[in-house]
Design a protein around this motif. Structure first.
Motif, PDB file in Angstrom:
ATOM      1  N   ASP A 178       8.193   8.526  -3.438  1.00  0.00           N
ATOM      2  CA  ASP A 178       8.471   7.599  -2.340  1.00  0.00           C
ATOM      3  C   ASP A 178       8.048   6.180  -2.704  1.00  0.00           C
ATOM      4  O   ASP A 178       8.762   5.211  -2.433  1.00  0.00           O
ATOM      5  N   ARG A 179       6.882   6.053  -3.335  1.00  0.00           N
ATOM      6  CA  ARG A 179       6.377   4.725  -3.675  1.00  0.00           C
ATOM      7  C   ARG A 179       7.224   4.056  -4.752  1.00  0.00           C
ATOM      8  O   ARG A 179       7.466   2.849  -4.715  1.00  0.00           O
ATOM      9  N   LEU A 180       7.682   4.837  -5.716  1.00  0.00           N
ATOM     10  CA  LEU A 180       8.506   4.255  -6.778  1.00  0.00           C
ATOM     11  C   LEU A 180       9.868   3.833  -6.247  1.00  0.00           C
ATOM     12  O   LEU A 180      10.465   2.881  -6.748  1.00  0.00           O
ATOM     13  N   ARG A 181      10.367   4.532  -5.250  1.00  0.00           N
ATOM     14  CA  ARG A 181      11.644   4.141  -4.656  1.00  0.00           C
ATOM     15  C   ARG A 181      11.516   2.813  -3.910  1.00  0.00           C
ATOM     16  O   ARG A 181      12.485   2.072  -3.793  1.00  0.00           O
ATOM     17  N   ASP A 182      10.315   2.523  -3.399  1.00  0.00           N
ATOM     18  CA  ASP A 182      10.102   1.245  -2.687  1.00  0.00           C
ATOM     19  C   ASP A 182      10.323   0.061  -3.615  1.00  0.00           C
ATOM     20  O   ASP A 182      10.920  -0.940  -3.222  1.00  0.00           O
ATOM     21  N   GLY A 183       9.784   0.154  -4.841  1.00  0.00           N
ATOM     22  CA  GLY A 183      10.033  -0.875  -5.834  1.00  0.00           C
ATOM     23  C   GLY A 183       9.171  -2.120  -5.734  1.00  0.00           C
ATOM     24  O   GLY A 183       9.309  -3.018  -6.562  1.00  0.00           O
ATOM     25  N   ASP A 184       8.276  -2.222  -4.755  1.00  0.00           N
ATOM     26  CA  ASP A 184       7.437  -3.416  -4.678  1.00  0.00           C
ATOM     27  C   ASP A 184       6.186  -3.225  -5.536  1.00  0.00           C
ATOM     28  O   ASP A 184       5.786  -2.098  -5.830  1.00  0.00           O
ATOM     29  N   PRO A 185       5.549  -4.321  -5.966  1.00  0.00           N
ATOM     30  CA  PRO A 185       4.395  -4.230  -6.871  1.00  0.00           C
ATOM     31  C   PRO A 185       3.276  -3.341  -6.339  1.00  0.00           C
ATOM     32  O   PRO A 185       2.651  -2.596  -7.090  1.00  0.00           O
ATOM     33  N   GLU A 186       2.992  -3.403  -5.048  1.00  0.00           N
ATOM     34  CA  GLU A 186       1.916  -2.593  -4.481  1.00  0.00           C
ATOM     35  C   GLU A 186       2.249  -1.107  -4.586  1.00  0.00           C
ATOM     36  O   GLU A 186       1.376  -0.269  -4.858  1.00  0.00           O
ATOM     37  N   SER A 187       3.520  -0.768  -4.409  1.00  0.00           N
ATOM     38  CA  SER A 187       3.939   0.630  -4.527  1.00  0.00           C
ATOM     39  C   SER A 187       3.757   1.119  -5.956  1.00  0.00           C
ATOM     40  O   SER A 187       3.360   2.260  -6.185  1.00  0.00           O
ATOM     41  N   VAL A 188       4.062   0.255  -6.944  1.00  0.00           N
ATOM     42  CA  VAL A 188       3.877   0.633  -8.344  1.00  0.00           C
ATOM     43  C   VAL A 188       2.408   0.914  -8.610  1.00  0.00           C
ATOM     44  O   VAL A 188       2.046   1.911  -9.246  1.00  0.00           O
ATOM     45  N   SER A 189       1.536   0.049  -8.127  1.00  0.00           N
ATOM     46  CA  SER A 189       0.103   0.218  -8.333  1.00  0.00           C
ATOM     47  C   SER A 189      -0.389   1.521  -7.721  1.00  0.00           C
ATOM     48  O   SER A 189      -1.152   2.275  -8.332  1.00  0.00           O
ATOM     49  N   GLN A 190       0.064   1.812  -6.505  1.00  0.00           N
ATOM     50  CA  GLN A 190      -0.351   3.040  -5.839  1.00  0.00           C
ATOM     51  C   GLN A 190       0.184   4.273  -6.567  1.00  0.00           C
ATOM     52  O   GLN A 190      -0.501   5.299  -6.666  1.00  0.00           O
ATOM     53  N   ALA A 191       1.408   4.179  -7.075  1.00  0.00           N
ATOM     54  CA  ALA A 191       1.990   5.313  -7.787  1.00  0.00           C
ATOM     55  C   ALA A 191       1.210   5.606  -9.057  1.00  0.00           C
ATOM     56  O   ALA A 191       0.943   6.769  -9.392  1.00  0.00           O
ATOM     57  N   LEU A 192       0.822   4.554  -9.800  1.00  0.00           N
ATOM     58  CA  LEU A 192       0.061   4.759 -11.032  1.00  0.00           C
ATOM     59  C   LEU A 192      -1.325   5.331 -10.736  1.00  0.00           C
ATOM     60  O   LEU A 192      -1.830   6.183 -11.470  1.00  0.00           O
ATOM     61  N   THR A 193      -1.923   4.868  -9.645  1.00  0.00           N
ATOM     62  CA  THR A 193      -3.222   5.405  -9.253  1.00  0.00           C
ATOM     63  C   THR A 193      -3.100   6.883  -8.898  1.00  0.00           C
ATOM     64  O   THR A 193      -3.963   7.700  -9.257  1.00  0.00           O
ATOM     65  N   THR A 194      -2.013   7.246  -8.228  1.00  0.00           N
ATOM     66  CA  THR A 194      -1.788   8.645  -7.880  1.00  0.00           C
ATOM     67  C   THR A 194      -1.574   9.478  -9.132  1.00  0.00           C
ATOM     68  O   THR A 194      -2.036  10.625  -9.211  1.00  0.00           O
ATOM     69  N   CYS A 195      -0.873   8.940 -10.133  1.00  0.00           N
ATOM     70  CA  CYS A 195      -0.686   9.645 -11.407  1.00  0.00           C
ATOM     71  C   CYS A 195      -2.046   9.947 -12.042  1.00  0.00           C
ATOM     72  O   CYS A 195      -2.287  11.057 -12.532  1.00  0.00           O
ATOM     73  N   ARG A 196      -2.916   8.950 -12.033  1.00  0.00           N
ATOM     74  CA  ARG A 196      -4.244   9.132 -12.622  1.00  0.00           C
ATOM     75  C   ARG A 196      -5.031  10.210 -11.867  1.00  0.00           C
ATOM     76  O   ARG A 196      -5.690  11.062 -12.471  1.00  0.00           O
ATOM     77  N   ARG A 197      -4.949  10.186 -10.547  1.00  0.00           N
ATOM     78  CA  ARG A 197      -5.647  11.187  -9.751  1.00  0.00           C
ATOM     79  C   ARG A 197      -5.066  12.582  -9.954  1.00  0.00           C
ATOM     80  O   ARG A 197      -5.789  13.585  -9.906  1.00  0.00           O
ATOM     81  N   LEU A 198      -3.776  12.641 -10.199  1.00  0.00           N
ATOM     82  CA  LEU A 198      -3.142  13.930 -10.464  1.00  0.00           C
ATOM     83  C   LEU A 198      -3.667  14.517 -11.771  1.00  0.00           C
ATOM     84  O   LEU A 198      -3.930  15.725 -11.860  1.00  0.00           O
ATOM     85  N   ILE A 199      -3.821  13.678 -12.776  1.00  0.00           N
ATOM     86  CA  ILE A 199      -4.400  14.126 -14.049  1.00  0.00           C
ATOM     87  C   ILE A 199      -5.832  14.626 -13.814  1.00  0.00           C
ATOM     88  O   ILE A 199      -6.242  15.664 -14.338  1.00  0.00           O
ATOM     89  N   ASP A 200      -6.589  13.885 -12.992  1.00  0.00           N
ATOM     90  CA  ASP A 200      -7.969  14.285 -12.684  1.00  0.00           C
ATOM     91  C   ASP A 200      -8.010  15.657 -12.009  1.00  0.00           C
ATOM     92  O   ASP A 200      -8.822  16.517 -12.371  1.00  0.00           O
ATOM     93  N   SER A 201      -7.137  15.865 -11.015  1.00  0.00           N
ATOM     94  CA  SER A 201      -7.156  17.126 -10.269  1.00  0.00           C
ATOM     95  C   SER A 201      -6.762  18.306 -11.156  1.00  0.00           C
ATOM     96  O   SER A 201      -7.300  19.399 -11.024  1.00  0.00           O
ATOM     97  N   CYS A 202      -5.823  18.083 -12.086  1.00  0.00           N
ATOM     98  CA  CYS A 202      -5.428  19.155 -12.999  1.00  0.00           C
ATOM     99  C   CYS A 202      -6.565  19.501 -13.958  1.00  0.00           C
ATOM    100  O   CYS A 202      -6.785  20.671 -14.274  1.00  0.00           O
ATOM    101  N   ALA A 203      -7.294  18.466 -14.412  1.00  0.00           N
ATOM    102  CA  ALA A 203      -8.440  18.711 -15.295  1.00  0.00           C
ATOM    103  C   ALA A 203      -9.512  19.510 -14.570  1.00  0.00           C
ATOM    104  O   ALA A 203     -10.121  20.430 -15.131  1.00  0.00           O
TER     105      ALA A 203
END
Length: 300
Positions: A178-203
């Motif tokens: 959803d955030r990447l579809r928005d396309g605004d800079p804040e959405s990109v930042s939030q999406a990357l942060t979520t990616c990092r947290r996803l890696i953390d949760s899998c670890a």
């Protein structure tokens, strides 16, 4: 393709059949080319790119070419062939003009042969061009179908593994999309942060943190505390028996992704790059999470 390879259709019929293919797949270039072949070539320069590929130059230096649609070209082929057939066997000439009549007969046969060669050559070149482009479309569709099949199969396994790894993992993926579809800079930042947290949760799921070092055989001893997320993922791949080359590849991939998802780099990431980072994170984590189902031995 089989109709062309087995010569079951005339050039004009191939053009019509290929026009339907071009329309169905939305192939702009093929549609343009076949439009010229059906309707004739304009002399305003808009068809120049296709004249050579269709073998239609009469004199390239003078920029003269054959403009007739393919149906009329085929009619010229048939007409030239009929003329040659009618003149076969020579003529019954006598008298003072016999030699001149014979020469005129031979000249007309030669001219008809030249005409036949020209028109038949255009037909052959048009068919060859259509065949090349249709073959390219076929291979693109074949690869796309294979790719879609492989991705669908992998996605089923990965989604199941992510659901087991973290109850909120799939919700995180939905939020990223959803955030990447928005396309605004804040959405990109939030999406990357979520990616990092996803890696953390899998670890946390595959290799919970420990106080003691993890010994990777004769290689290195890894710290696997709460902050050593990548080390814990590497330890998991070792536990699953993945080959060293595969472990090294996954370690490099996740290390690059984790660094790219760091807060300090968000401003440098475009929306397009963020989409690829998300996809690569999804694939890399999916591979790690499904390792336990297929332990490896040795180095491949």
């Amino acid at each position: 393709m089989a109709d062309i390879e087995l010569k079951r259709l005339k050039a004009s019929e191939i053009v019509l059949k290929a026009s339907r293919v071009a329309r169905l797949v939305g192939h702009t270039e093929l549609t343009e080319f076949l439009g010229f072949e059906r309707n004739g070539y304009p002399t305003d320069g808009s068809s120049t790119a296709w004249i050579g590929r269709a073998g239609r130059w009469a004199d390239k230096e003078k920029e003269t070419f054959y403009t007739q649609p393919i149906a009329k070209v085929e009619a010229q082929v048939e007409s030239s062939q009929q003329a040659i057939d009618a003149m076969r066997g020579g003529g019954n000439y006598s008298g003072d003009v016999a030699l001149l009549a014979s020469r005129d007969h031979d000249t007309r046969i030669l001219q008809s042969s030249v005409n036949l060669s020209t028109w038949a050559g255009i037909c052959g070149q048009v068919v060859a061009t259509v065949y090349g482009m249709v073959t390219e479309i076929y291979h693109e569709l074949l690869f796309s179908e294979l790719q879609a099949s492989l991705f669908a199969s992998t996605q089923k396994k990965v989604d199941g593994s992510l659901a087991a790894a973290s109850g909120s993992a799939l919700e995180k993926i939905e939020r990223i999309s959803d955030r990447l579809r928005d396309g605004d800079p804040e959405s990109v930042s939030q999406a990357l942060t979520t990616c990092r947290r996803l890696i953390d949760s899998c670890a946390d799921y595959v290799f919970p943190s420990r106080d003691e070092l993890y010994k990777m055989g004769d290689e290195v001893d890894l710290k696997v505390g709460p902050q050593q997320v990548l080390n814990r993922l590497q330890a998991h791949t070792h536990v699953c028996g993945a080959s060293k080359s595969r472990r090294d590849r996954l370690r490099r991939t996740l290390s690059d992704l984790y660094a790219r998802c760091s807060a300090g780099t968000h401003a440098e990431v475009t929306i397009d790059e963020a989409r690829f980072i998300f996809l690569q994170t999804y694939i890399a984590l999916g591979e790690i999470l499904t390792l336990s189902a297929a332990p490896e031995n040795g180095d491949s």
